[in-house]
Design a protein around this motif. Structure first.
Motif, PDB file in Angstrom:
ATOM      1  N   LEU A  22      -4.697  15.347   6.062  1.00  0.00           N
ATOM      2  CA  LEU A  22      -5.059  14.098   6.718  1.00  0.00           C
ATOM      3  C   LEU A  22      -5.135  12.939   5.732  1.00  0.00           C
ATOM      4  CD1 LEU A  22      -7.859  15.320   9.170  1.00  0.00           C
ATOM      5  CD2 LEU A  22      -5.596  14.479   9.787  1.00  0.00           C
ATOM      6  N   GLY A  23      -5.650  13.217   4.536  1.00  0.00           N
ATOM      7  CA  GLY A  23      -5.887  12.133   3.591  1.00  0.00           C
ATOM      8  C   GLY A  23      -4.766  11.862   2.609  1.00  0.00           C
ATOM      9  N   SER A  24      -3.739  12.733   2.566  1.00  0.00           N
ATOM     10  CA  SER A  24      -2.723  12.633   1.513  1.00  0.00           C
ATOM     11  C   SER A  24      -1.927  11.340   1.556  1.00  0.00           C
ATOM     12  CB  SER A  24      -1.771  13.834   1.586  1.00  0.00           C
ATOM     13  OG  SER A  24      -1.095  13.864   2.819  1.00  0.00           O
ATOM     14  N   THR A  25      -1.741  10.755   2.729  1.00  0.00           N
ATOM     15  CA  THR A  25      -0.948   9.524   2.811  1.00  0.00           C
ATOM     16  C   THR A  25      -1.811   8.268   2.845  1.00  0.00           C
ATOM     17  OG1 THR A  25      -0.862   9.778   5.222  1.00  0.00           O
ATOM     18  CG2 THR A  25       0.993  10.631   3.974  1.00  0.00           C
ATOM     19  N   ILE A  26      -3.141   8.436   2.820  1.00  0.00           N
ATOM     20  CA  ILE A  26      -4.021   7.260   2.823  1.00  0.00           C
ATOM     21  C   ILE A  26      -4.296   6.884   1.375  1.00  0.00           C
ATOM     22  CG2 ILE A  26      -6.210   6.283   3.612  1.00  0.00           C
ATOM     23  CD1 ILE A  26      -6.320   8.438   5.752  1.00  0.00           C
ATOM     24  N   GLY A  27      -3.455   6.053   0.821  1.00  0.00           N
ATOM     25  CA  GLY A  27      -3.602   5.656  -0.570  1.00  0.00           C
ATOM     26  C   GLY A  27      -3.914   4.180  -0.696  1.00  0.00           C
ATOM     27  N   ALA A  28      -3.962   3.735  -1.939  1.00  0.00           N
ATOM     28  CA  ALA A  28      -4.247   2.322  -2.192  1.00  0.00           C
ATOM     29  C   ALA A  28      -3.168   1.431  -1.591  1.00  0.00           C
ATOM     30  CB  ALA A  28      -4.367   2.086  -3.690  1.00  0.00           C
ATOM     31  N   GLY A  29      -1.941   1.977  -1.455  1.00  0.00           N
ATOM     32  CA  GLY A  29      -0.859   1.194  -0.861  1.00  0.00           C
ATOM     33  C   GLY A  29      -1.162   0.764   0.557  1.00  0.00           C
ATOM     34  N   LEU A  30      -1.868   1.599   1.304  1.00  0.00           N
ATOM     35  CA  LEU A  30      -2.237   1.233   2.666  1.00  0.00           C
ATOM     36  C   LEU A  30      -3.191   0.055   2.652  1.00  0.00           C
ATOM     37  CD1 LEU A  30      -2.351   1.731   5.739  1.00  0.00           C
ATOM     38  CD2 LEU A  30      -4.164   3.395   5.312  1.00  0.00           C
ATOM     39  N   PHE A  31      -4.159   0.076   1.745  1.00  0.00           N
ATOM     40  CA  PHE A  31      -5.182  -0.970   1.724  1.00  0.00           C
ATOM     41  C   PHE A  31      -4.705  -2.262   1.070  1.00  0.00           C
ATOM     42  CE2 PHE A  31      -7.548   3.127   1.573  1.00  0.00           C
ATOM     43  CZ  PHE A  31      -8.101   3.046   2.843  1.00  0.00           C
ATOM     44  N   LEU A  32      -3.789  -2.153   0.115  1.00  0.00           N
ATOM     45  CA  LEU A  32      -3.350  -3.337  -0.611  1.00  0.00           C
ATOM     46  C   LEU A  32      -1.925  -3.776  -0.279  1.00  0.00           C
ATOM     47  CD1 LEU A  32      -4.750  -2.584  -4.203  1.00  0.00           C
ATOM     48  CD2 LEU A  32      -5.633  -4.243  -2.547  1.00  0.00           C
ATOM     49  N   GLY A  33      -1.080  -2.833   0.145  1.00  0.00           N
ATOM     50  CA  GLY A  33       0.340  -3.151   0.285  1.00  0.00           C
ATOM     51  C   GLY A  33       0.827  -3.522   1.667  1.00  0.00           C
ATOM     52  N   THR A  34      -0.001  -3.352   2.689  1.00  0.00           N
ATOM     53  CA  THR A  34       0.479  -3.595   4.048  1.00  0.00           C
ATOM     54  C   THR A  34       0.843  -5.056   4.299  1.00  0.00           C
ATOM     55  OG1 THR A  34      -1.846  -3.727   4.709  1.00  0.00           O
ATOM     56  CG2 THR A  34      -0.717  -1.662   5.123  1.00  0.00           C
ATOM     57  N   GLY A  35       0.185  -5.970   3.607  1.00  0.00           N
ATOM     58  CA  GLY A  35       0.453  -7.389   3.824  1.00  0.00           C
ATOM     59  C   GLY A  35       1.867  -7.789   3.486  1.00  0.00           C
ATOM     60  N   VAL A  36       2.515  -7.080   2.546  1.00  0.00           N
ATOM     61  CA  VAL A  36       3.876  -7.420   2.134  1.00  0.00           C
ATOM     62  C   VAL A  36       4.841  -7.226   3.292  1.00  0.00           C
ATOM     63  CG1 VAL A  36       5.759  -6.850   0.553  1.00  0.00           C
ATOM     64  CG2 VAL A  36       3.388  -6.812  -0.255  1.00  0.00           C
ATOM     65  N   GLY A  37       4.779  -6.063   3.924  1.00  0.00           N
ATOM     66  CA  GLY A  37       5.660  -5.800   5.054  1.00  0.00           C
ATOM     67  C   GLY A  37       5.368  -6.695   6.237  1.00  0.00           C
ATOM     68  N   ILE A  38       4.088  -6.947   6.500  1.00  0.00           N
ATOM     69  CA  ILE A  38       3.714  -7.790   7.641  1.00  0.00           C
ATOM     70  C   ILE A  38       4.210  -9.212   7.435  1.00  0.00           C
ATOM     71  CG2 ILE A  38       1.765  -8.780   8.913  1.00  0.00           C
ATOM     72  CD1 ILE A  38       0.221  -6.191   8.321  1.00  0.00           C
ATOM     73  N   SER A  39       4.096  -9.743   6.219  1.00  0.00           N
ATOM     74  CA  SER A  39       4.557 -11.110   5.964  1.00  0.00           C
ATOM     75  C   SER A  39       6.068 -11.226   6.104  1.00  0.00           C
ATOM     76  CB  SER A  39       4.124 -11.564   4.568  1.00  0.00           C
ATOM     77  OG  SER A  39       4.775 -10.812   3.562  1.00  0.00           O
ATOM     78  N   ALA A  40       6.792 -10.120   5.862  1.00  0.00           N
ATOM     79  CA  ALA A  40       8.252 -10.146   5.959  1.00  0.00           C
ATOM     80  C   ALA A  40       8.749 -10.054   7.394  1.00  0.00           C
ATOM     81  CB  ALA A  40       8.846  -8.999   5.135  1.00  0.00           C
ATOM     82  N   ALA A  41       8.061  -9.259   8.213  1.00  0.00           N
ATOM     83  CA  ALA A  41       8.573  -8.985   9.563  1.00  0.00           C
ATOM     84  C   ALA A  41       7.681  -9.486  10.681  1.00  0.00           C
ATOM     85  CB  ALA A  41       8.791  -7.482   9.731  1.00  0.00           C
ATOM     86  N   GLY A  42       6.453  -9.890  10.364  1.00  0.00           N
ATOM     87  CA  GLY A  42       5.536 -10.259  11.434  1.00  0.00           C
ATOM     88  C   GLY A  42       5.138  -9.029  12.233  1.00  0.00           C
ATOM     89  N   PRO A  43       4.847  -9.189  13.515  1.00  0.00           N
ATOM     90  CA  PRO A  43       4.434  -8.043  14.334  1.00  0.00           C
ATOM     91  C   PRO A  43       5.452  -6.908  14.369  1.00  0.00           C
ATOM     92  CG  PRO A  43       3.945 -10.100  15.459  1.00  0.00           C
ATOM     93  CD  PRO A  43       4.771 -10.460  14.262  1.00  0.00           C
ATOM     94  N   SER A  44       6.741  -7.248  14.191  1.00  0.00           N
ATOM     95  CA  SER A  44       7.771  -6.204  14.250  1.00  0.00           C
ATOM     96  C   SER A  44       7.716  -5.266  13.052  1.00  0.00           C
ATOM     97  CB  SER A  44       9.163  -6.828  14.347  1.00  0.00           C
ATOM     98  OG  SER A  44       9.431  -7.664  13.231  1.00  0.00           O
ATOM     99  N   VAL A  45       6.780  -5.487  12.118  1.00  0.00           N
ATOM    100  CA  VAL A  45       6.604  -4.542  11.019  1.00  0.00           C
ATOM    101  C   VAL A  45       6.261  -3.160  11.541  1.00  0.00           C
ATOM    102  CG1 VAL A  45       4.106  -4.892  10.697  1.00  0.00           C
ATOM    103  CG2 VAL A  45       5.523  -4.278   8.734  1.00  0.00           C
ATOM    104  N   ILE A  46       5.721  -3.112  12.752  1.00  0.00           N
ATOM    105  CA  ILE A  46       5.375  -1.825  13.341  1.00  0.00           C
ATOM    106  C   ILE A  46       6.625  -0.961  13.518  1.00  0.00           C
ATOM    107  CG2 ILE A  46       5.595  -2.454  15.786  1.00  0.00           C
ATOM    108  CD1 ILE A  46       2.648  -0.522  14.270  1.00  0.00           C
ATOM    109  N   VAL A  47       7.786  -1.617  13.731  1.00  0.00           N
ATOM    110  CA  VAL A  47       9.051  -0.892  13.857  1.00  0.00           C
ATOM    111  C   VAL A  47       9.408  -0.243  12.524  1.00  0.00           C
ATOM    112  CG1 VAL A  47      11.514  -1.095  14.355  1.00  0.00           C
ATOM    113  CG2 VAL A  47       9.855  -2.434  15.681  1.00  0.00           C
ATOM    114  N   ALA A  48       9.233  -0.997  11.422  1.00  0.00           N
ATOM    115  CA  ALA A  48       9.540  -0.466  10.098  1.00  0.00           C
ATOM    116  C   ALA A  48       8.651   0.730   9.774  1.00  0.00           C
ATOM    117  CB  ALA A  48       9.369  -1.556   9.043  1.00  0.00           C
TER     118      ALA A  48
END
Length: 460
Positions: A22-48
């Motif tokens: 359960l915890g193996s994919t919950i890393g610092a990237g989730l807490f710090l890196g999600t903004g990069v993808g969201i700023s690039a795609a907006g709401p459609s980042v969910i598709v990525a």
């Protein structure tokens, strides 16, 4: 399994593997890196994220299919040797080991910088302490490693559940003093504000998010019930990706304007912090800093474990120096753990010294190595499936062979996409150079042992 693996087999309990999964994919990237993808795609980042998550789930399903029949600490490196050839097992094992070693210093320097700021000390001090502590814990045995990862993962899972709970209440106006947000923020600019190009750009930033999902597959070989533990970890893959990742992204895009997000250098810039501050919760930045430190140290602890086990497996197959094949009476591969611990200190030092091309090459090749590792897993599954079907298979790849071919096609398409962006192109070329060098080295290793590099290792 070897005798050493058998000796260690009863060390990890099912609850360790379940929480580790359960915890193996919950890393610092989730807490710090999600903004990069969201700023690039907006709401459609969910598709990525959905595309990357689907690939991770399918790869995990393939690992489960092979691992439930052939439990091995070397995991996918061993499966490649069974299904493709000796050169493939050598190449995949070494690529994974080198890529994971490359990021050991990143986890340490990241966590040490935050802790150093808390106590107003030099960053090298907490970095040295962390190296000694986590190297020592791994030397104490796999049970100690598993127990620590269990609590690390429990904290990360609890934080995500809390975040989803608070976020849902804010969205629906059930949080005290806050009106329902509805779709006002997420609909601003449309679902595809930057078009499909934005989704492609976001995919480049999120594709390697799910690296680490393979930890449970490697650790399953040292559990009390390898087959049952691995099947459980595989079946939880969908839950952890769909709920933890996609759920978190949905909360963020509903509550934080996508155009205000970007790369988060500190916990204060994290989208998670932004959401928690919206709920008027106190000390959110400090809380998220603590969570990020835990995520980084959890990743570091797991990386020492997987690198030591992969090196031990390679050595047992005579594809690495034989000294690393040694394990003590408890089945602990002491020399391999000492090597991983020493290299973590060396990589942290390289990070601090900024030594130029060596560190850059290692980190760049690590960035795209996941494509090669996942590609090997898919090809191994295609080649091994006819033999596996002759045995009892508690878990199988869905829609075989079509979804396996889909994974390979998707990985190839992603490699082409990486060619369109300079930084990603550098990562891809670095990984391909490492692949070519290790393929030649694998062939030389096999020839030196009097073995045809293309020959496969017989199934146990």
């Amino acid at each position: 399994m070897t005798s050493n693996e058998s000796a260690a087999g009863s060390s990890l309990k099912s609850r360790h593997l379940t929480m580790m999964g359960l915890g193996s994919t919950i890393g610092a990237g989730l807490f710090l890196g999600t903004g990069v993808g969201i700023s690039a795609a907006g709401p459609s980042v969910i598709v990525a994220y959905a595309i990357a998550g689907l690939l991770a789930i399918l790869v995990m399903q393939m690992l489960g299919e092979m691992g439930a029949v052939i439990p091995a600490t070397g995991s996918f490196s061993v499966y490649a040797e069974h299904g493709i050839g000796r050169w493939a097992g050598f190449t995949q094992g070494w690529i994974y080991w080198l890529a994971t070693v490359a990021v050991l210093g990143t986890e340490i320097t990241g966590s040490a910088s935050i802790v150093a700021h808390w106590f107003d000390i030099e960053p090298w001090i907490p970095a040295a302490v962390f190296v000694v502590i986590f190297g020592g814990i791994n030397l104490l045995g796999v049970r100690k490693f598993g127990e620590l990862e269990y609590w690390f993962a429990s904290i990360k899972v609890a934080v995500i559940v809390l975040f989803l709970f608070v976020g849902a209440l804010l969205i629906f106006g059930l949080w005290p003093g806050h009106a329902a947000v509805g779709t006002s923020i997420v609909a601003s600019g449309g679902f595809f504000p930057n078009g499909l190009g934005g989704v492609a750009t976001a995919l480049l930033s999120v594709a390697f998010t799910f690296g680490g999902i393979e930890v449970a597959a490697i650790a399953a070989a040292e559990s009390e019930h390898p087959q049952r533990s691995l099947v459980s970890a595989v079946r939880s893959a969908f839950l952890r990706i769909a709920v933890f990742y996609l759920g978190s992204i949905l909360v963020i895009i509903f509550l934080v304007p996508w155009s205000s997000l970007g790369a988060a250098e500190t916990a204060a810039d994290s989208p998670f912090t932004r959401v928690m501050e919206r709920a008027d919760l106190p000390y959110t930045t400090g809380f998220m800093e603590a969570v990020i430190v835990i995520a980084l140290l959890s990743a570091f602890n797991a990386q020492i474990y997987v690198t030591s086990r992969m090196m031990h497996s390679l050595a047992e197959r005579k594809e690495a120096p034989r000294v690393f094949a040694h394990a003590d009476g408890r089945g602990v591969p002491v020399p391999a753990i000492v090597l991983s611990t020493a290299l973590s200190a060396a990589m942290a030092l390289l990070n601090y010294l900024d030594t130029g091309w060596v560190l850059s090459f290692l980190l760049n090749s690590a960035g795209a190595s996941l494509l090669i590792v996942w590609g090997f897993i898919a090809v191994s599954e295609l080649r091994l499936r006819p033999e596996l079907e002759k045995r009892r298979m508690p878990i199988t790849m869905w829609a075989y062979p079509y979804l396996t071919w889909f994974v390979l096609a998707a990985l190839a398409a992603f490699a082409l996409l990486m060619l369109t962006e300079p930084a990603s192109r550098t990562q891809l070329f670095s990984a391909l150079i490492m692949f070519a060098v290790l393929t030649v080295a694998g062939a030389i290793n096999a020839r030196a042992r009097g073995i045809d590099p293309r020959s496969t290792l017989p199934l146990p």
